[in-house]
Design an enzyme around this catalytic site. Structure first.
Site, PDB file in Angstrom:
ATOM      1  N   ARG A  98     -44.608 -95.660-175.145  1.00  0.00           N
ATOM      2  CA  ARG A  98     -43.908 -94.383-175.352  1.00  0.00           C
ATOM      3  C   ARG A  98     -42.436 -94.648-175.654  1.00  0.00           C
ATOM      4  O   ARG A  98     -41.683 -95.078-174.782  1.00  0.00           O
ATOM      5  CB  ARG A  98     -44.036 -93.477-174.122  1.00  0.00           C
ATOM      6  CG  ARG A  98     -43.264 -92.173-174.287  1.00  0.00           C
ATOM      7  CD  ARG A  98     -43.672 -91.091-173.301  1.00  0.00           C
ATOM      8  NE  ARG A  98     -43.277 -91.376-171.924  1.00  0.00           N
ATOM      9  CZ  ARG A  98     -43.384 -90.499-170.918  1.00  0.00           C
ATOM     10  NH1 ARG A  98     -43.894 -89.286-171.153  1.00  0.00           N
ATOM     11  NH2 ARG A  98     -43.017 -90.831-169.706  1.00  0.00           N
TER      12      ARG A  98
ATOM     13  N   ASP B 238     -39.970 -89.196-161.894  1.00  0.00           N
ATOM     14  CA  ASP B 238     -39.247 -89.643-163.079  1.00  0.00           C
ATOM     15  C   ASP B 238     -38.354 -88.511-163.546  1.00  0.00           C
ATOM     16  O   ASP B 238     -38.122 -87.544-162.809  1.00  0.00           O
ATOM     17  CB  ASP B 238     -40.199 -90.163-164.166  1.00  0.00           C
ATOM     18  CG  ASP B 238     -41.041 -89.066-164.812  1.00  0.00           C
ATOM     19  OD1 ASP B 238     -40.862 -87.869-164.479  1.00  0.00           O
ATOM     20  OD2 ASP B 238     -41.889 -89.402-165.667  1.00  0.00           O
TER      21      ASP B 238
END
Length: 533
Positions: A154, A435
């Site tokens: 990603r 996160d």
């Protein structure tokens, strides 16, 4: 060095890869900038009261039954459990060895983009692709198993600049930086090994942004002379506008598509941010915004139906729980939440799910093994699903705003942001792996509650002064949540959060706001940076 390319820090990537990156920048940067302007225009439209809806100009794409996406790339046929995490060497080995079918190596929300982290991550992935990543640390050997998970990567989102590298005196796209280095160094080797260059694409808000990625893929495959349509990419549907354009996003990427994923936490963040001018969209405590509330449930059902209609994977979302050591009862409660979440996903029709910790793998795997007997569930067409625009915007559900919820938001926003500017993009907080997405929810919820004078369940009004007091009280506790933080970093994030609740509108991304701190630490001059600090 490549003409027109400047590296504004000490470490420089390979010159041939930089030439490729410069070619990408010169070809696609004007389009990227135009699409970012289009995001701002769309936001002003939403602020004026124009409701989000399915685009009328693409109705023919949604109604046309004949088109499908590409078949899965080698190794992507069965994705029942995907593990995700940052790209540090130990994490990469543990994730690839976890037993999960695939591993999403993340340069985005679970990584703090210091230049060292970004470059070392690329080195680690290059070594992993070649099975040369083994190392010894603290007397323990870390070594890849014979059949590791399939690797997906990603890159960062279209909105982010990589300020440490400029081309023709312009910072390059962080998306293209992450993509280009991984693709250039590994695509041929991956094909030689029977796999391919596979990606996860974050934070898109419009199908034209997917078209840009598709154009990048076509250009890149030609540049290094591999067949077109070799790349596969899964798109995270993690912004509210993208939920209204799932068919179009798949259509734009159809020859490179590996499906869609329910990026649930960022989706909640986006739902608050995009409807920032709508006082009727105020949400309760984060814990009350579950996957079964109306707007989240509609989003999930539409994603599964859309993907299976086009014969491509509909991936479920993240379970952030991590094992709780030394408390068996609390651990069982946490693991039961994981079981229930994975059971909900597989019975809804998802083809796989995300986990954040290797020890969660067996729970997720068992749920999918019991209820998904084949490699996927493309045959589950969900023709019963009828989702209207109003369903995707339905935020009417039970829930309270509590002082505990406010304090929790302040704690996670401060803890994560402080860790992030210290170089750590993924931290455990209260036995959840956090996160940037959860920190973003916390930040914009605090802003939203102040903006609209929301009240606690006690009746007390949430004001700037109230949040200031909570921030002052919670800031010292961050030291116990994030070991070895620097006081100056905590001071920066405390000031930042207090500033955010005073804004007319919240900033787009805290990672964009705080990036100058990382850039300055890497020696980048102020003129290459955008800052709100």
């Amino acid at each position: 060095m490549v003409a027109g390319v400047q590296i504004h820090t000490e470490v420089a990537p390979d010159a041939r890869a930089l030439a490729f990156l410069a070619a990408l920048h010169r070809t696609f940067e004007p389009t990227r900038q135009g699409l970012l302007v289009a995001r701002d225009v769309a936001q002003r439209r939403y602020d004026s009261g124009v409701a989000l809806d399915f685009p009328p100009e693409t109705a023919n794409i949604r109604s046309e039954p004949s088109w499908n996406c590409a078949p899965p790339g080698p190794g992507l046929e069965d994705r029942r459990v995907e593990i995700t995490g940052p790209t540090d060497r130990k994490m990469v080995i543990n994730a690839l060895n976890s037993g999960a079918k695939t591993f999403m190596a993340d340069f985005e929300d679970s990584s703090a983009p210091t230049f060292a982290n970004m470059i070392n991550g690329q080195v680690n992935l290059r070594d992993a692709v070649r099975r040369q990543i083994d190392f010894v640390s603290g007397g323990k050997q870390y070594k890849l198993v014979d059949e590791p998970a399939v690797l997906l990567v990603r890159p960062r989102g279209w909105h982010l600049d990589e300020t440490r590298v400029t081309v023709d005196n312009t910072p390059i796209s962080a998306s293209l930086f992450d993509f280009a280095l991984y693709f250039y160094h590994n695509a041929h080797e991956l094909l030689k090994r029977g796999s391919g260059p596979y990606f996860y694409l974050p934070k898109m808000e419009h199908y034209l942004e997917a078209r840009l990625w598709n154009d990048v893929f076509l250009f890149s495959q030609s540049y290094i002379k591999i067949p077109h349509n070799t790349i596969r990419a899964t798109v995270l549907i993690e912004t509210l506008p993208a939920a209204f354009q799932m068919e179009e996003i798949l259509f734009e990427l159809r020859n490179h598509s590996a499906g869609l994923n329910c990026g649930r936490w960022d989706y909640i963040f986006s739902a608050i941010k995009k409807r920032r001018a709508d006082r009727g969209a105020v949400l309760p405590d984060r814990k009350d915004v579950t996957m079964t509330v109306p707007f989240m449930d509609a989003y999930v059902r539409l994603l599964i139906q859309t993907c299976h209609r086009r014969k491509v994977a509909a991936m479920g979302g993240m379970s952030a729980q991590i094992p709780i050591k030394n408390d068996l009862q609390a651990n069982e409660v946490a693991m039961e939440k994981v079981r229930a979440d994975k059971l909900r996903e597989v019975t809804a029709g998802h083809d796989g799910t995300w986990i954040a910790h290797p020890l969660i793998h067996d729970i997720a795997r068992k749920a999918f093994d019991q209820h998904m007997l084949g490699p996927h569930q493309y045959h589950v067409r969900r023709e019963d699903v009828k989702v209207a625009a109003a369903d995707l915007l339905n935020t009417t559900f039970p829930g309270k705003i509590t002082e505990e919820g406010v304090r929790g938001n302040v704690s996670v926003a401060l803890a994560y942001s402080t860790a992030w500017i210290g170089g750590n993009g993924c931290i455990p907080v209260n036995w959840l792996m956090e996160d940037a997405a959860t920190a973003e929810i916390a930040r914009v919820q605090l802003w939203q509650w102040v903006k609209y004078g929301a009240r606690l369940d006690t009746g007390e009004c949430i004001t700037v002064q109230f949040i200031d007091r909570i921030i002052t009280e919670q800031a010292p506790t961050v030291r116990s949540l994030v070991p070895n933080i620097k006081e100056e970093h905590l001071a920066i994030t405390t000031s930042y959060l207090k500033g955010q609740i005073r804004q007319e509108w919240p900033s787009e991304f805290l990672t964009s706001d705080l990036m100058p701190v990382l850039s300055k630490a890497d020696g980048v001059e102020d003129k290459w940076q955008k800052s709100v600090l």
